[in-house]
Design a protein around this motif. Structure first.
Motif, PDB file in Angstrom:
ATOM      1  N   SER A   1     -31.868  -9.609  13.587  1.00 13.27           N
ATOM      2  CA  SER A   1     -31.729 -10.567  12.493  1.00 13.27           C
ATOM      3  C   SER A   1     -30.261 -10.800  12.135  1.00 13.27           C
ATOM      4  O   SER A   1     -29.839 -11.932  11.878  1.00 13.27           O
ATOM      5  CB  SER A   1     -32.501 -10.079  11.261  1.00 13.27           C
TER       6      SER A   1
ATOM      7  N   LYS B   1     -28.285 -14.303  12.541  1.00 12.92           N
ATOM      8  CA  LYS B   1     -27.641 -14.913  11.380  1.00 12.92           C
ATOM      9  C   LYS B   1     -26.207 -15.303  11.686  1.00 12.92           C
ATOM     10  O   LYS B   1     -25.751 -16.391  11.330  1.00 12.92           O
ATOM     11  CB  LYS B   1     -27.697 -13.945  10.193  1.00 12.92           C
TER      12      LYS B   1
ATOM     13  N   GLU C   1     -26.113 -18.359  13.937  1.00 14.27           N
ATOM     14  CA  GLU C   1     -26.409 -19.577  13.193  1.00 14.27           C
ATOM     15  C   GLU C   1     -25.201 -20.030  12.378  1.00 14.27           C
ATOM     16  O   GLU C   1     -24.902 -21.221  12.300  1.00 14.27           O
ATOM     17  CB  GLU C   1     -27.612 -19.355  12.260  1.00 14.27           C
TER      18      GLU C   1
ATOM     19  N   GLN D   1     -30.530 -22.658   8.233  1.00 12.11           N
ATOM     20  CA  GLN D   1     -30.801 -21.269   7.901  1.00 12.11           C
ATOM     21  C   GLN D   1     -32.223 -21.115   7.368  1.00 12.11           C
ATOM     22  O   GLN D   1     -32.663 -21.920   6.545  1.00 12.11           O
ATOM     23  CB  GLN D   1     -29.825 -20.790   6.813  1.00 12.11           C
ATOM     24  N   PRO D   2     -32.969 -20.107   7.852  1.00 11.38           N
ATOM     25  CA  PRO D   2     -34.264 -19.821   7.228  1.00 11.38           C
ATOM     26  C   PRO D   2     -34.066 -19.508   5.750  1.00 11.38           C
ATOM     27  O   PRO D   2     -33.110 -18.829   5.387  1.00 11.38           O
ATOM     28  CB  PRO D   2     -34.760 -18.595   8.000  1.00 11.38           C
TER      29      PRO D   2
ATOM     30  N   LEU E   1     -36.596 -14.325   4.801  1.00  9.82           N
ATOM     31  CA  LEU E   1     -37.289 -13.624   5.864  1.00  9.82           C
ATOM     32  C   LEU E   1     -38.653 -13.153   5.389  1.00  9.82           C
ATOM     33  O   LEU E   1     -38.863 -12.907   4.208  1.00  9.82           O
ATOM     34  CB  LEU E   1     -36.463 -12.410   6.318  1.00  9.82           C
ATOM     35  N   SER E   2     -39.588 -13.043   6.320  1.00 11.31           N
ATOM     36  CA  SER E   2     -40.886 -12.502   5.972  1.00 11.31           C
ATOM     37  C   SER E   2     -40.726 -11.037   5.608  1.00 11.31           C
ATOM     38  O   SER E   2     -39.700 -10.413   5.889  1.00 11.31           O
ATOM     39  CB  SER E   2     -41.869 -12.657   7.136  1.00 11.31           C
TER      40      SER E   2
ATOM     41  N   PRO F   1     -43.760 -17.881   8.081  1.00  9.15           N
ATOM     42  CA  PRO F   1     -43.895 -19.304   8.445  1.00  9.15           C
ATOM     43  C   PRO F   1     -45.157 -19.595   9.231  1.00  9.15           C
ATOM     44  O   PRO F   1     -45.812 -20.625   9.003  1.00  9.15           O
ATOM     45  CB  PRO F   1     -42.640 -19.566   9.293  1.00  9.15           C
TER      46      PRO F   1
ATOM     47  N   ASN G   1     -38.538 -21.314   8.125  1.00  6.95           N
ATOM     48  CA  ASN G   1     -37.883 -21.168   9.430  1.00  6.95           C
ATOM     49  C   ASN G   1     -37.803 -22.524  10.126  1.00  6.95           C
ATOM     50  O   ASN G   1     -38.737 -22.935  10.810  1.00  6.95           O
ATOM     51  CB  ASN G   1     -38.625 -20.175  10.322  1.00  6.95           C
TER      52      ASN G   1
ATOM     53  N   ASN H   1     -36.316 -23.344  12.678  1.00 10.22           N
ATOM     54  CA  ASN H   1     -36.160 -23.235  14.131  1.00 10.22           C
ATOM     55  C   ASN H   1     -37.399 -22.721  14.845  1.00 10.22           C
ATOM     56  O   ASN H   1     -37.311 -22.330  16.009  1.00 10.22           O
ATOM     57  CB  ASN H   1     -34.969 -22.317  14.450  1.00 10.22           C
ATOM     58  N   ASP H   2     -38.533 -22.730  14.166  1.00  5.64           N
ATOM     59  CA  ASP H   2     -39.782 -22.323  14.813  1.00  5.64           C
ATOM     60  C   ASP H   2     -40.319 -23.503  15.617  1.00  5.64           C
ATOM     61  O   ASP H   2     -40.797 -24.483  15.056  1.00  5.64           O
ATOM     62  CB  ASP H   2     -40.806 -21.869  13.766  1.00  5.64           C
TER      63      ASP H   2
END
Length: 348
Positions: free
Chosen positions: A5, A9, A12, A19-20, A23-24, A110, A141, A143-144
């Motif tokens: 992660s 980051k 990115e 940016q997400p 986070l989950s 997500p 997210n 970028n999923d």
């Protein structure tokens, strides 16, 4: 996970990418449960859907609070429902149940919101709710790739076919090696009625995977619209052949029946209708797929009767009625406007 992660980051930040939002939930999971979850993911990638579901259920028994297992199981049920291997009530009911549990376990996951969006789109016909779920998933997210592609389905259903093409291409850019994303790219061109582009994309994909039934089917639909019915029949016959021992066969057999009708081969089209009618006594056969064959045969009353049944069952492909070219023989009939209204789609 923490190291990955952190690296992601920093990458990115340097690339200036989105940016997400958050986070989950990071939580411990037993090695046995996680290994079982990974096995389930493997079988999902292999499109062995029932085996993947069996493993997801095992993982959930080992760790009932592991949200990703619910979210990915929802995706396995999505494919079952999408291709009509089970009834919409059963398939989409399972998608919604698993996706809801995923979101309850982790509201910042997500994939959970994306799966819920698929159920709201295809079964609930809650288009505003689907839009919210997809946007929430992409907010978490951006970028999923899978969620980008699923959102493209929503845009397609709403008749925003150009936007759906853009999102589908974006999904492939995010995951260039994703076979499912690449194989579906031509469907979005088909929805935009860009049949030449769709043919080009389908033929490119089939060079590496010549027996991909979904790609063969889209190419067949393209040839139908290009008034090349014999080529369409050949593609659908191959799709039927490669799926003959799978639950997906009825979907492709109905498509072949439609191609025969388009080619003027009424006897073969009627033989397939009879086969599917008999098969429907033992397993699920979508009335929507049968309606398309009758429409191509010029049997409008039979087609509308089956579409009425499809609406009662909430058949998956009804949400694409707005642009579906195989329904064009029915569009001038006043009954067609009523179908759009019952689904909740714009009539103009």
């Amino acid at each position: 996970d923490d190291v990955a992660s952190a690296i992601a980051k920093q990458i990115e930040i340097k690339l200036g990418g989105p940016q997400p939002q958050s986070l989950s939930i990071a939580r411990a999971i037993s090695p046995e449960a996680y290994e079982t979850y990974l096995k389930a993911n493997y079988y999902l990638d292999q499109f062995d859907l029932q085996k993947s579901i069996d493993y997801y259920n095992q993982a959930i028994k080992l760790d009932p609070n592991y949200a990703p297992a619910y979210a990915h199981m929802a995706r396995a049920y999505f494919f079952m429902a999408f291709f009509g291997t089970v009834s919409p009530e059963k398939g989409w009911g399972k998608v919604k149940e698993a996706a809801t549990l995923a979101v309850e376990k982790d509201d910042r996951l997500p994939e959970g919101h994306g799966a819920l969006g698929l159920a709201k789109l295809h079964y609930d016909w809650d288009f505003d709710g689907a839009d919210r779920e997809f946007k929430r998933a992409l907010e978490l997210n951006p970028n999923d790739a899978d969620i980008r592609h699923d959102y493209a389905h929503y845009l397609m259903a709403m008749g925003r076919v150009s936007d759906s093409e853009v999102e589908s291409k974006r999904a492939v850019e995010l995951d260039p090696m994703g076979d499912a994303l690449n194989s579906c790219l031509c469907w979005h061109s088909f929805a935009a009625h860009d049949y030449d582009q769709s043919v080009q994309l389908a033929e490119k994909f089939l060079k590496s995977q010549p027996d991909d039934s979904w790609e063969l089917s889209i190419l067949g639909w393209d040839y139908e619209q290009k008034r090349m019915p014999e080529l369409a029949v050949a593609k659908f016959r191959r799709a039927v052949e490669v799926t003959k021992d799978t639950p997906f066969n009825s979907f492709y057999l109905a498509a072949l029946g439609h191609a025969y009708a388009m080619a003027g081969n009424r006897p073969e089209a009627e033989n397939i209708l009879q086969t599917l009618s008999e098969r429907g006594k033992k397993s699920y056969v979508s009335p929507f797929d049968l309606a398309l064959v009758h429409a191509a045969l010029g049997e409008k009353d039979e087609a509308f009767a089956l579409l009425k049944k499809a609406i009662a069952e909430r058949s998956t492909f009804l949400v694409y009625t707005k642009w579906e070219p195989r329904l064009d023989p029915l569009r001038s009939d006043p009954r067609f406007t009523q179908i759009l209204k019952r689904i909740g789609l714009p009539t103009k």
